[in-house]
Design an enzyme around this catalytic site. Structure first.
Site, PDB file in Angstrom:
ATOM      1  N   SER A   1      -8.800-152.855  50.664  1.00  0.00           N
ATOM      2  CA  SER A   1      -8.351-154.047  51.385  1.00  0.00           C
ATOM      3  C   SER A   1      -6.851-154.200  51.234  1.00  0.00           C
ATOM      4  O   SER A   1      -6.348-154.447  50.133  1.00  0.00           O
ATOM      5  CB  SER A   1      -9.058-155.291  50.847  1.00  0.00           C
ATOM      6  OG  SER A   1      -8.537-156.438  51.466  1.00  0.00           O
TER       7      SER A   1
ATOM      8  N   HIS B   1      -8.805-151.569  55.298  1.00  0.00           N
ATOM      9  CA  HIS B   1      -9.385-152.845  55.694  1.00  0.00           C
ATOM     10  C   HIS B   1      -8.285-153.874  55.862  1.00  0.00           C
ATOM     11  O   HIS B   1      -7.484-154.116  54.947  1.00  0.00           O
ATOM     12  CB  HIS B   1     -10.385-153.319  54.632  1.00  0.00           C
ATOM     13  CG  HIS B   1     -11.165-154.519  55.034  1.00  0.00           C
ATOM     14  ND1 HIS B   1     -12.235-154.458  55.900  1.00  0.00           N
ATOM     15  CD2 HIS B   1     -11.042-155.831  54.693  1.00  0.00           C
ATOM     16  CE1 HIS B   1     -12.747-155.670  56.067  1.00  0.00           C
ATOM     17  NE2 HIS B   1     -12.024-156.527  55.345  1.00  0.00           N
TER      18      HIS B   1
ATOM     19  N   ASP C   1      -7.497-157.766  56.713  1.00  0.00           N
ATOM     20  CA  ASP C   1      -8.008-159.132  56.838  1.00  0.00           C
ATOM     21  C   ASP C   1      -7.069-159.963  57.702  1.00  0.00           C
ATOM     22  O   ASP C   1      -5.879-160.076  57.398  1.00  0.00           O
ATOM     23  CB  ASP C   1      -8.131-159.784  55.459  1.00  0.00           C
ATOM     24  CG  ASP C   1      -9.322-159.261  54.685  1.00  0.00           C
ATOM     25  OD1 ASP C   1     -10.441-159.311  55.238  1.00  0.00           O
ATOM     26  OD2 ASP C   1      -9.149-158.787  53.554  1.00  0.00           O
TER      27      ASP C   1
ATOM     28  N   MET D   1      -6.495-163.653  59.064  1.00  0.00           N
ATOM     29  CA  MET D   1      -6.831-165.070  58.938  1.00  0.00           C
ATOM     30  C   MET D   1      -5.687-165.877  59.517  1.00  0.00           C
ATOM     31  O   MET D   1      -4.527-165.507  59.387  1.00  0.00           O
ATOM     32  CB  MET D   1      -7.015-165.473  57.477  1.00  0.00           C
ATOM     33  CG  MET D   1      -7.710-164.459  56.608  1.00  0.00           C
ATOM     34  SD  MET D   1      -7.810-165.023  54.909  1.00  0.00           S
ATOM     35  CE  MET D   1      -7.819-163.450  54.050  1.00  0.00           C
TER      36      MET D   1
ATOM     37  N   HIS E   1     -10.923-157.237  60.143  1.00  0.00           N
ATOM     38  CA  HIS E   1     -11.904-158.293  59.901  1.00  0.00           C
ATOM     39  C   HIS E   1     -11.259-159.617  60.255  1.00  0.00           C
ATOM     40  O   HIS E   1     -10.344-160.085  59.574  1.00  0.00           O
ATOM     41  CB  HIS E   1     -12.325-158.252  58.422  1.00  0.00           C
ATOM     42  CG  HIS E   1     -13.182-159.396  57.997  1.00  0.00           C
ATOM     43  ND1 HIS E   1     -13.264-159.792  56.675  1.00  0.00           N
ATOM     44  CD2 HIS E   1     -13.997-160.231  58.696  1.00  0.00           C
ATOM     45  CE1 HIS E   1     -14.086-160.826  56.588  1.00  0.00           C
ATOM     46  NE2 HIS E   1     -14.551-161.106  57.786  1.00  0.00           N
TER      47      HIS E   1
ATOM     48  N   MET F   1     -11.133-163.497  60.556  1.00  0.00           N
ATOM     49  CA  MET F   1     -11.645-164.775  60.074  1.00  0.00           C
ATOM     50  C   MET F   1     -10.932-165.872  60.839  1.00  0.00           C
ATOM     51  O   MET F   1     -10.031-166.542  60.329  1.00  0.00           O
ATOM     52  CB  MET F   1     -11.432-164.871  58.564  1.00  0.00           C
ATOM     53  CG  MET F   1     -12.372-163.956  57.788  1.00  0.00           C
ATOM     54  SD  MET F   1     -11.878-163.678  56.076  1.00  0.00           S
ATOM     55  CE  MET F   1     -10.722-162.327  56.298  1.00  0.00           C
TER      56      MET F   1
ATOM     57  N   MET G   1     -20.492-160.602  53.704  1.00  0.00           N
ATOM     58  CA  MET G   1     -19.511-161.096  52.742  1.00  0.00           C
ATOM     59  C   MET G   1     -20.192-161.372  51.404  1.00  0.00           C
ATOM     60  O   MET G   1     -21.194-162.075  51.345  1.00  0.00           O
ATOM     61  CB  MET G   1     -18.847-162.364  53.267  1.00  0.00           C
ATOM     62  CG  MET G   1     -17.944-162.161  54.468  1.00  0.00           C
ATOM     63  SD  MET G   1     -16.567-161.019  54.150  1.00  0.00           S
ATOM     64  CE  MET G   1     -15.709-161.865  52.812  1.00  0.00           C
TER      65      MET G   1
ATOM     66  N   ASP H   1     -17.980-156.841  51.297  1.00  0.00           N
ATOM     67  CA  ASP H   1     -16.585-157.194  51.036  1.00  0.00           C
ATOM     68  C   ASP H   1     -16.525-158.385  50.089  1.00  0.00           C
ATOM     69  O   ASP H   1     -17.043-159.455  50.404  1.00  0.00           O
ATOM     70  CB  ASP H   1     -15.901-157.544  52.369  1.00  0.00           C
ATOM     71  CG  ASP H   1     -14.438-157.927  52.207  1.00  0.00           C
ATOM     72  OD1 ASP H   1     -13.915-157.860  51.083  1.00  0.00           O
ATOM     73  OD2 ASP H   1     -13.819-158.288  53.223  1.00  0.00           O
TER      74      ASP H   1
END
Length: 244
Positions: free
Chosen positions: A10, A35, A37, A39, A89, A91, A164, A198
């Site tokens: 990540s 990975h 993330d 957000m 990913h 969010m 998750m 994750d």
């Protein structure tokens, strides 16, 4: 099970000032994916007219999680330095708005949350695939696994489910073993599906995740914080291979 191990460090845990070199380092250490993330947080300014003096306060409108991290411009910048699979990913509350920007930026996979797309997931999956990205769906620890079944069984299905194993939003959280029931149910129902986990994954938790059926492993702090990241990645991979 007909699935292969995919170890995805990540990048949320990496040194953001040296993202390209960190990505290269992870790939040299044996990573399969990177990975990413994504957000989003919006900040608005609100007046409180009932105050005797005009007081300006910050009103925080949290989107899916209370944090702000990587966006399409960062993906685009990183893509110039790597050919790696960028496992994105999202969010966010409006994932449909990010399909075009992330496709242009060079994202490889686009995983959205089922909680944020109950009314438009069919259109979302279709758009993701039409842009050449691989669609995946994620769910929070408190969401029933049955919520994702229609997306896997659809005529145009998602190709990965991300379970998750912590509450999304921050790195370094403790692994939640109770989420493994979802992984077991998924693996029993879909033997060839890519199942990603994750949150809190590392040498001390990989065996329960792998034996439950997870084959795509996201690991942040346990990899980037290790003296020998390659050794940790190897341990994760071997555990998944052993469980096949």
């Amino acid at each position: 099970m007909g699935v292969t191990p995919k170890i995805a460090p990540s990048m949320l845990s990496s040194d953001f000032a040296n993202l390209a070199s960190e990505a290269d380092r992870m790939l040299k250490c044996g990573a399969d994916w990177l990975h990413m993330d994504i957000m989003i947080m919006f900040i608005t300014l609100t007046w409180l007219p009932r105050m005797t003096q005009c007081q300006l306060t910050k009103s925080l409108l949290w989107h899916f999680v209370p944090n702000l991290t990587i966006g399409a411009p960062v993906i685009e910048s990183l893509r110039k330095h790597t050919k790696a699979y960028l496992d994105c990913h999202l969010m966010v509350t409006n994932p449909l708005d990010y399909v075009e920007p992330l496709a242009k930026a060079g994202a490889s996979g686009f995983t959205f949350h089922v909680e944020a797309s109950k009314d438009n997931w069919q259109e979302l999956v279709q758009r993701i695939k039409s842009k050449g990205m691989r669609p995946g769906v994620a769910l929070k620890p408190g969401t029933a696994i049955e919520e994702v079944y229609p997306l896997v069984d659809a005529k145009i299905p998602v190709e990965m489910v991300l379970v998750m194993t912590v509450e999304p939003g921050f790195g370094g959280q403790k692994f939640m073993p109770e989420t493994m029931d979802k992984v077991r149910l998924l693996r029993k129902k879909y033997p060839s599906l890519d199942i990603e986990v994750d949150g809190g994954l590392g040498p001390s938790t990989i065996d329960i995740a792998a034996s439950s059926g997870a084959n795509c492993i996201v690991a942040g702090s346990s990899v980037f914080g290790a003296p020998e990241p390659a050794q940790v990645i190897s341990v994760l991979r071997k555990s998944v291979e052993k469980a096949q």
